[in-house]
Write an enzyme that holds these catalytic residues in place. Structure first.
Site, PDB file in Angstrom:
ATOM      1  N   MET A  48       0.833  -1.196   0.000  1.00 48.50           N
ATOM      2  CA  MET A  48       0.000   0.000   0.000  1.00 48.50           C
ATOM      3  C   MET A  48       0.873   1.254   0.000  1.00 48.50           C
ATOM      4  O   MET A  48       0.400   2.344   0.340  1.00 48.50           O
ATOM      5  CB  MET A  48      -0.952   0.012   1.196  1.00 48.50           C
ATOM      6  CG  MET A  48      -2.017  -1.067   1.127  1.00 48.50           C
ATOM      7  SD  MET A  48      -3.546  -0.624   1.980  1.00 48.50           S
ATOM      8  CE  MET A  48      -2.956  -0.278   3.624  1.00 48.50           C
ATOM      9  N   HIS A 100       9.505  -3.407   3.535  1.00 47.32           N
ATOM     10  CA  HIS A 100       9.243  -3.630   2.115  1.00 47.32           C
ATOM     11  C   HIS A 100      10.551  -3.898   1.357  1.00 47.32           C
ATOM     12  O   HIS A 100      10.585  -4.730   0.445  1.00 47.32           O
ATOM     13  CB  HIS A 100       8.533  -2.417   1.511  1.00 47.32           C
ATOM     14  CG  HIS A 100       7.205  -2.121   2.114  1.00 47.32           C
ATOM     15  ND1 HIS A 100       7.009  -1.075   2.992  1.00 47.32           N
ATOM     16  CD2 HIS A 100       6.005  -2.741   1.984  1.00 47.32           C
ATOM     17  CE1 HIS A 100       5.743  -1.055   3.362  1.00 47.32           C
ATOM     18  NE2 HIS A 100       5.114  -2.057   2.774  1.00 47.32           N
ATOM     19  N   ASP A 148       2.071  -9.072   9.508  1.00 52.38           N
ATOM     20  CA  ASP A 148       0.632  -9.331   9.530  1.00 52.38           C
ATOM     21  C   ASP A 148       0.444 -10.828   9.276  1.00 52.38           C
ATOM     22  O   ASP A 148       0.199 -11.263   8.158  1.00 52.38           O
ATOM     23  CB  ASP A 148      -0.089  -8.500   8.474  1.00 52.38           C
ATOM     24  CG  ASP A 148      -1.603  -8.512   8.678  1.00 52.38           C
ATOM     25  OD1 ASP A 148      -2.109  -9.491   9.262  1.00 52.38           O
ATOM     26  OD2 ASP A 148      -2.265  -7.556   8.250  1.00 52.38           O
TER      27      ASP A 148
END
Length: 278
Positions: A28, A35, A147
């Site tokens: 996102m 990342h 997550d």
């Protein structure tokens, strides 16, 4: 590096690319070291890397932070370029979300834990991720373990719906003080940022205390962790110990397990998890 924001141009870019097998890193945006670890994992494995940057409105509730979610696109593109990403897909909402569509991908675990506090969140995640898989057709997709519930659901979606790709998890990237890297960390005030590492520290302390001998004692064990978080200034949404295989409460205190938690610190919601083996 090619950047495109519409599906037709994406298809053309994929047809014309000359690199090796393709790895997709769905994001996102508001990219950070976590990342970067995903991108580097794919590149070190010899893959040509594509990154999607899409703030998915389907995974935000009506009172959540969709409008204020960080969108530093120029910085994100610079990072992708510096990390050797070949293709970046930055679609507008109109390219990814069908108005009034009622088609959703669901799984029972998606209504638990974070899903219980964010109704519809994982339906939105799985629906958009599935579309990205179809659009890119990658050999693998890379996701972080921060997550863990999302990772579990995506792995199950791929397995049960026979998507022709592999899912490769990458361990959570942490700050030196233990705080899990997150795009939402930039919401924290100076005082909150100083307190935030206690979140992970409490999870580690709970693991070090040892697990109860019987599943019927688990809620009391989780309650001690919940109370410790409250005393340190957090507002927990939940703490839960789950089986790594089923993502449900363990039926016996043995085998690989994951301790999950989500807390609020001021106006910022943080999630984290650690692995345990009894």
């Amino acid at each position: 590096m090619i950047q495109t924001g519409d599906r037709n141009s994406l298809g053309e870019a994929l047809e014309e690319r000359t690199g090796g097998p393709l790895a997709l890193v769905p994001t996102m945006g508001a990219l950070h070291a976590g990342h970067v670890a995903l991108i580097r994992h794919a590149r070190e494995r010899g893959y040509d890397v594509a990154v999607s940057i899409f703030v998915n409105p389907m995974q935000f509730g009506p009172d959540e932070d969709l409008d204020r979610y960080p969108r530093p696109l120029s910085e994100d593109l610079d990072l992708c370029r510096s990390e050797g990403v070949s293709l970046v897909f930055t679609p507008p909402v109109s390219e990814m979300v069908v108005p009034a569509s009622r088609i959703r991908i669901t799984h029972p675990v998606g209504s638990l834990y974070c899903g219980a506090h964010r109704p519809g969140h994982f339906e939105g995640v799985l629906t958009i991720v599935s579309k990205l898989f179809h659009l890119f057709g990658p050999e693998i997709a890379v996701f972080g373990q921060k997550d863990r519930q999302q990772l579990f659901l995506i792995e199950r979606m791929v397995r049960e719906l026979d998507f022709p790709l592999g899912i490769e998890p990458v361990p959570t990237v942490r700050e030196p003080d233990g705080l899990a890297r997150s795009s939402r960390n930039r919401y924290l005030s100076v005082e909150e940022r100083a307190l935030a590492p206690l979140f992970h520290a409490h999870l580690v302390a709970a693991r070090n205390r040892g697990l109860p001998a019987h599943p019927e004692d688990l809620s009391r064990w989780e309650g001690v962790l919940f109370a410790d978080l409250v005393r340190s200034g957090f507002r927990p949404d939940y703490v839960a110990l789950v089986s790594e295989e089923t993502f449900l409460p363990p039926v016996q205190m043995s085998g690989p397990m994951i301790l999950l938690a989500a807390v609020w610190l001021g106006k910022t919601r943080l999630i984290d998890n650690i692995e345990l083996t009894a």
